[in-house]
Design a protein around this motif. Structure first.
Motif, PDB file in Angstrom:
ATOM      1  N   UNK A 205      12.527  52.071  62.571  1.00 33.30           N
ATOM      2  CA  UNK A 205      13.141  52.637  63.832  1.00 33.30           C
ATOM      3  C   UNK A 205      14.383  52.161  63.855  1.00 33.30           C
ATOM      4  N   UNK A 206      14.906  50.816  63.540  1.00 35.03           N
ATOM      5  CA  UNK A 206      16.337  50.659  63.673  1.00 35.03           C
ATOM      6  C   UNK A 206      17.252  51.347  62.839  1.00 35.03           C
ATOM      7  N   UNK A 207      16.998  51.638  61.574  1.00 33.42           N
ATOM      8  CA  UNK A 207      17.778  52.592  60.828  1.00 33.42           C
ATOM      9  C   UNK A 207      17.823  53.879  61.509  1.00 33.42           C
ATOM     10  N   UNK A 208      16.932  54.542  61.800  1.00 36.60           N
ATOM     11  CA  UNK A 208      16.973  55.789  62.637  1.00 36.60           C
ATOM     12  C   UNK A 208      17.739  55.644  63.827  1.00 36.60           C
ATOM     13  N   UNK A 209      17.503  54.733  64.617  1.00 35.23           N
ATOM     14  CA  UNK A 209      18.139  54.537  65.986  1.00 35.23           C
ATOM     15  C   UNK A 209      19.653  54.379  65.952  1.00 35.23           C
ATOM     16  N   UNK A 210      20.090  53.468  65.010  1.00 36.48           N
ATOM     17  CA  UNK A 210      21.528  53.141  64.741  1.00 36.48           C
ATOM     18  C   UNK A 210      22.300  54.241  64.182  1.00 36.48           C
ATOM     19  N   UNK A 211      21.442  55.009  63.226  1.00 38.62           N
ATOM     20  CA  UNK A 211      22.097  56.240  62.648  1.00 38.62           C
ATOM     21  C   UNK A 211      22.352  57.326  63.576  1.00 38.62           C
ATOM     22  N   UNK A 212      21.191  57.383  64.420  1.00 38.42           N
ATOM     23  CA  UNK A 212      21.469  58.549  65.519  1.00 38.42           C
ATOM     24  C   UNK A 212      22.556  58.165  66.448  1.00 38.42           C
ATOM     25  N   UNK A 213      22.514  57.015  67.077  1.00 38.58           N
ATOM     26  CA  UNK A 213      23.345  56.662  68.304  1.00 38.58           C
ATOM     27  C   UNK A 213      24.697  56.533  67.825  1.00 38.58           C
TER      28      UNK A 213
ATOM     29  N   UNK B 292      35.397  51.763  66.610  1.00 35.84           N
ATOM     30  CA  UNK B 292      35.563  50.561  67.184  1.00 35.84           C
ATOM     31  C   UNK B 292      36.097  49.391  66.326  1.00 35.84           C
ATOM     32  N   UNK B 293      37.252  48.924  66.655  1.00 35.83           N
ATOM     33  CA  UNK B 293      37.941  47.846  65.941  1.00 35.83           C
ATOM     34  C   UNK B 293      38.500  48.378  64.901  1.00 35.83           C
ATOM     35  N   UNK B 294      38.609  49.598  64.495  1.00 34.20           N
ATOM     36  CA  UNK B 294      39.348  50.154  63.521  1.00 34.20           C
ATOM     37  C   UNK B 294      38.216  50.320  62.252  1.00 34.20           C
ATOM     38  N   UNK B 295      36.993  50.358  62.755  1.00 34.59           N
ATOM     39  CA  UNK B 295      35.852  50.273  61.639  1.00 34.59           C
ATOM     40  C   UNK B 295      35.708  51.826  61.684  1.00 34.59           C
ATOM     41  N   UNK B 296      35.474  52.377  60.393  1.00 30.99           N
ATOM     42  CA  UNK B 296      35.019  53.711  60.332  1.00 30.99           C
ATOM     43  C   UNK B 296      33.718  53.799  60.796  1.00 30.99           C
ATOM     44  N   UNK B 297      33.479  55.152  61.442  1.00 33.13           N
ATOM     45  CA  UNK B 297      31.980  55.827  61.874  1.00 33.13           C
ATOM     46  C   UNK B 297      31.578  56.892  61.413  1.00 33.13           C
ATOM     47  N   UNK B 298      31.983  57.205  59.914  1.00 30.12           N
ATOM     48  CA  UNK B 298      31.651  58.523  59.393  1.00 30.12           C
ATOM     49  C   UNK B 298      30.410  58.486  58.779  1.00 30.12           C
ATOM     50  N   UNK B 299      29.984  57.237  58.117  1.00 31.08           N
ATOM     51  CA  UNK B 299      28.695  57.559  57.484  1.00 31.08           C
ATOM     52  C   UNK B 299      27.891  55.780  57.827  1.00 31.08           C
ATOM     53  N   UNK B 300      26.678  56.084  57.600  1.00 32.63           N
ATOM     54  CA  UNK B 300      25.712  54.763  57.968  1.00 32.63           C
ATOM     55  C   UNK B 300      26.019  53.783  56.961  1.00 32.63           C
ATOM     56  N   UNK B 301      26.369  54.372  55.507  1.00 34.26           N
ATOM     57  CA  UNK B 301      26.621  53.125  54.553  1.00 34.26           C
ATOM     58  C   UNK B 301      27.740  52.387  54.921  1.00 34.26           C
ATOM     59  N   UNK B 302      28.889  53.065  55.383  1.00 39.79           N
ATOM     60  CA  UNK B 302      30.193  52.110  55.612  1.00 39.79           C
ATOM     61  C   UNK B 302      29.917  51.219  56.823  1.00 39.79           C
ATOM     62  N   UNK B 303      29.043  51.609  57.687  1.00 43.91           N
ATOM     63  CA  UNK B 303      28.755  50.894  58.811  1.00 43.91           C
ATOM     64  C   UNK B 303      27.751  49.847  58.607  1.00 43.91           C
ATOM     65  N   UNK B 304      26.958  49.962  57.573  1.00 40.16           N
ATOM     66  CA  UNK B 304      25.559  49.019  57.450  1.00 40.16           C
ATOM     67  C   UNK B 304      25.834  47.484  57.518  1.00 40.16           C
ATOM     68  N   UNK B 305      26.864  46.891  57.233  1.00 41.47           N
ATOM     69  CA  UNK B 305      26.873  45.326  57.271  1.00 41.47           C
ATOM     70  C   UNK B 305      26.825  45.079  58.945  1.00 41.47           C
TER      71      UNK B 305
ATOM     72  N   UNK C 252      25.430  46.604  61.034  1.00 41.83           N
ATOM     73  CA  UNK C 252      23.924  46.883  61.705  1.00 41.83           C
ATOM     74  C   UNK C 252      22.892  45.985  61.268  1.00 41.83           C
ATOM     75  N   UNK C 253      23.382  45.277  60.261  1.00 44.36           N
ATOM     76  CA  UNK C 253      22.194  44.283  59.810  1.00 44.36           C
ATOM     77  C   UNK C 253      21.568  43.439  60.782  1.00 44.36           C
ATOM     78  N   UNK C 254      22.317  42.678  61.691  1.00 45.35           N
ATOM     79  CA  UNK C 254      21.574  41.818  62.839  1.00 45.35           C
ATOM     80  C   UNK C 254      20.645  42.671  63.744  1.00 45.35           C
ATOM     81  N   UNK C 255      21.195  43.959  63.974  1.00 45.58           N
ATOM     82  CA  UNK C 255      20.180  44.923  64.818  1.00 45.58           C
ATOM     83  C   UNK C 255      18.961  45.162  63.982  1.00 45.58           C
ATOM     84  N   UNK C 256      19.025  45.393  62.459  1.00 45.46           N
ATOM     85  CA  UNK C 256      17.774  45.658  61.929  1.00 45.46           C
ATOM     86  C   UNK C 256      16.878  44.493  61.729  1.00 45.46           C
ATOM     87  N   UNK C 257      17.359  43.619  61.663  1.00 46.23           N
ATOM     88  CA  UNK C 257      16.581  42.100  61.553  1.00 46.23           C
ATOM     89  C   UNK C 257      16.014  41.981  62.904  1.00 46.23           C
ATOM     90  N   UNK C 258      16.836  41.992  63.874  1.00 40.31           N
ATOM     91  CA  UNK C 258      16.260  41.830  65.417  1.00 40.31           C
ATOM     92  C   UNK C 258      14.937  42.749  65.639  1.00 40.31           C
TER      93      UNK C 258
END
Length: 174
Positions: free
Chosen positions: A67-75, A84-97, A99-105
């Motif tokens: 659910x976390x992976x789906x939710x973050x990828x969609x949103x 945000x802060x110069x981080x690219x938002x073109x793919x999930x893989x680039x942003x994965x680090x 997203x780790x805290x959200x996946x854990x929580x």
């Protein structure tokens, strides 16, 4: 099957544990044991099988992770990508680090909450459920073993008294 049970009251957890073993060795069935605190080794003495609750916890955690992976990828990637802060938002893989805290929580959140719901449903307890404690003293300092009456009730009462029960009582099955 009998509609009567014997409630045998014990004063000590060690005496109860020994009595449970003796009752099972005499091939009597024990419906339930009520104790004021957990008694180590009681479930093994009663012959209760191990639960599969750890498997359900793992499956609930995997559900939360999915659910976390789906939710973050969609949103964050599909619906409203932001820089945000110069981080690219073109793919999930680039942003994965990030997203780790959200996946854990969400993994922990799903596992914990669904385990509580599963426990309540499996134990038939929860809000608005009437307690089924046959003797209120078992919440203080007494231990109660509930044995169905099969055959001679007086003989079974004498046997339970011999195992260390301080009092026995024949009651209708609830």
């Amino acid at each position: 099957m009998s509609d009567k049970v014997i409630h045998a009251i014990y004063d000590d957890d060690d005496v109860l544990l020994k009595a449970v073993k003796e009752v099972r060795e005499a091939n009597h069935h024990i419906d339930e044991v009520y104790t004021p605190f957990p008694v180590h080794g009681l479930e093994k003495a009663m012959g209760i099988a191990n639960t599969r609750i750890a498997i359900t916890a793992f499956l609930y955690g995997i559900t939360g992770l999915g659910f976390a992976v789906w939710m973050m990828n969609y949103m964050m990637i599909e619906d409203w990508p932001q820089n945000i802060g110069g981080k690219p938002s073109f793919s999930y893989a680039e942003n994965m680090p990030a997203f780790v805290p959200i996946m854990f929580e969400l993994t922990v959140f799903f596992a914990a909450h669904l385990m509580v719901i599963t426990f309540y449903m499996r134990s038939k307890i929860g809000p608005f459920v009437k307690a089924s404690n046959p003797d209120p003293r078992t919440t203080d300092d007494k231990f109660l073993m509930e044995v169905p009456v099969t055959g001679d009730a007086k003989e079974l009462e004498a046997f339970l008294t011999k195992t260390g029960a301080t009092e026995t009582k024949i009651v209708d099955k609830h």
